[in-house]
Scaffold this motif. Sequence first.
Motif, PDB file in Angstrom:
ATOM      1  N   ASP A  96       0.847  -1.185   0.000  1.00 48.17           N
ATOM      2  CA  ASP A  96       0.000   0.000   0.000  1.00 48.17           C
ATOM      3  C   ASP A  96       0.887   1.241   0.000  1.00 48.17           C
ATOM      4  O   ASP A  96       1.689   1.435   0.913  1.00 48.17           O
ATOM      5  CB  ASP A  96      -0.896  -0.022   1.239  1.00 48.17           C
ATOM      6  N   THR A  98       1.048   5.685  -1.018  1.00 44.53           N
ATOM      7  CA  THR A  98       0.213   6.864  -0.802  1.00 44.53           C
ATOM      8  C   THR A  98      -0.930   6.973  -1.803  1.00 44.53           C
ATOM      9  O   THR A  98      -2.061   7.230  -1.429  1.00 44.53           O
ATOM     10  CB  THR A  98       1.078   8.146  -0.887  1.00 44.53           C
ATOM     11  N   ASP A  99      -0.625   6.744  -3.085  1.00 44.29           N
ATOM     12  CA  ASP A  99      -1.633   6.968  -4.112  1.00 44.29           C
ATOM     13  C   ASP A  99      -2.012   5.722  -4.908  1.00 44.29           C
ATOM     14  O   ASP A  99      -2.729   5.804  -5.894  1.00 44.29           O
ATOM     15  CB  ASP A  99      -1.171   8.060  -5.073  1.00 44.29           C
ATOM     16  N   HIS A 100      -1.496   4.556  -4.508  1.00 42.50           N
ATOM     17  CA  HIS A 100      -1.814   3.322  -5.230  1.00 42.50           C
ATOM     18  C   HIS A 100      -1.555   2.113  -4.338  1.00 42.50           C
ATOM     19  O   HIS A 100      -0.937   2.233  -3.288  1.00 42.50           O
ATOM     20  CB  HIS A 100      -1.007   3.217  -6.524  1.00 42.50           C
ATOM     21  N   THR A 124      -1.202  -3.060 -10.391  1.00 46.71           N
ATOM     22  CA  THR A 124      -1.289  -1.833  -9.603  1.00 46.71           C
ATOM     23  C   THR A 124      -2.672  -1.225  -9.766  1.00 46.71           C
ATOM     24  O   THR A 124      -3.174  -1.095 -10.885  1.00 46.71           O
ATOM     25  CB  THR A 124      -0.231  -0.809 -10.069  1.00 46.71           C
ATOM     26  N   ARG A 126      -5.037   2.179  -8.775  1.00 45.54           N
ATOM     27  CA  ARG A 126      -4.944   3.585  -8.395  1.00 45.54           C
ATOM     28  C   ARG A 126      -6.362   4.134  -8.296  1.00 45.54           C
ATOM     29  O   ARG A 126      -7.214   3.787  -9.103  1.00 45.54           O
ATOM     30  CB  ARG A 126      -4.145   4.344  -9.454  1.00 45.54           C
ATOM     31  N   LYS A 127      -6.578   4.987  -7.321  1.00 47.40           N
ATOM     32  CA  LYS A 127      -7.906   5.586  -7.167  1.00 47.40           C
ATOM     33  C   LYS A 127      -8.012   6.772  -8.114  1.00 47.40           C
ATOM     34  O   LYS A 127      -7.219   7.704  -8.048  1.00 47.40           O
ATOM     35  CB  LYS A 127      -8.154   6.012  -5.721  1.00 47.40           C
ATOM     36  N   ASP A 128      -8.985   6.715  -9.016  1.00 48.08           N
ATOM     37  CA  ASP A 128      -9.234   7.749 -10.011  1.00 48.08           C
ATOM     38  C   ASP A 128     -10.542   8.415  -9.628  1.00 48.08           C
ATOM     39  O   ASP A 128     -11.608   7.830  -9.818  1.00 48.08           O
ATOM     40  CB  ASP A 128      -9.303   7.097 -11.398  1.00 48.08           C
ATOM     41  N   ASP A 130     -13.301   8.866  -7.367  1.00 49.65           N
ATOM     42  CA  ASP A 130     -13.802   7.997  -6.306  1.00 49.65           C
ATOM     43  C   ASP A 130     -13.816   6.528  -6.712  1.00 49.65           C
ATOM     44  O   ASP A 130     -14.398   5.708  -6.023  1.00 49.65           O
ATOM     45  CB  ASP A 130     -15.236   8.416  -5.921  1.00 49.65           C
ATOM     46  N   TRP A 132     -11.686   3.021  -8.012  1.00 51.00           N
ATOM     47  CA  TRP A 132     -10.429   2.302  -8.181  1.00 51.00           C
ATOM     48  C   TRP A 132     -10.356   1.747  -9.592  1.00 51.00           C
ATOM     49  O   TRP A 132     -11.339   1.256 -10.130  1.00 51.00           O
ATOM     50  CB  TRP A 132     -10.328   1.157  -7.178  1.00 51.00           C
ATOM     51  N   SER A 135      -4.127   0.511 -12.982  1.00 44.18           N
ATOM     52  CA  SER A 135      -3.337   1.485 -13.714  1.00 44.18           C
ATOM     53  C   SER A 135      -2.133   0.852 -14.429  1.00 44.18           C
ATOM     54  O   SER A 135      -1.566   1.459 -15.334  1.00 44.18           O
ATOM     55  CB  SER A 135      -2.861   2.607 -12.792  1.00 44.18           C
TER      56      SER A 135
END
Length: 141
Positions: A96, A98-100, A124, A126-128, A130, A132, A135
């Motif tokens: 886990d 910070t951004d993915h 991987t 990534r939250k785009d 709201d 997921w 990516s």
Amino acid sequence: MTRKFQLPDRCAELLFIAAFASLVAIGCHPANSARGVVDRFIDQYYVAIDLKAAEPFCTGLALDKLHHEQQLIGNQKIDENTRKPVVHYKLTAERDATDHIEFLFRATIDVPEGGTFNRNWLITARKDADTWKVSNFDDYE
């Protein structure tokens, strides 16, 4: 001859239902979680071999990779006559950031009349906004 349910029979039935429900709940991930999206991507991309159906779960580089593969495949169709492999996989690591979130899976792929082999999948998410999305993805021995 009719048989009435006795209390022990009913308890055994309820215990079975509760155990089954627990197993299902443990194995399922919410649809809009990183793991849920990755699992649905794996089901479409690696198991069903349906690149078009995997698209909604992807963004960025992963989506570019799918489009490139679709160009390479061209008009070749995968249908019920296609000899599809049987795929088993398990999560071996999760990181886990910070951004993915990165997921590492170990897959065993059994190709009918073609043997069995193992692969590692690094996927991987990534939250785009709201939602997921996958990516990036890669597989290696």
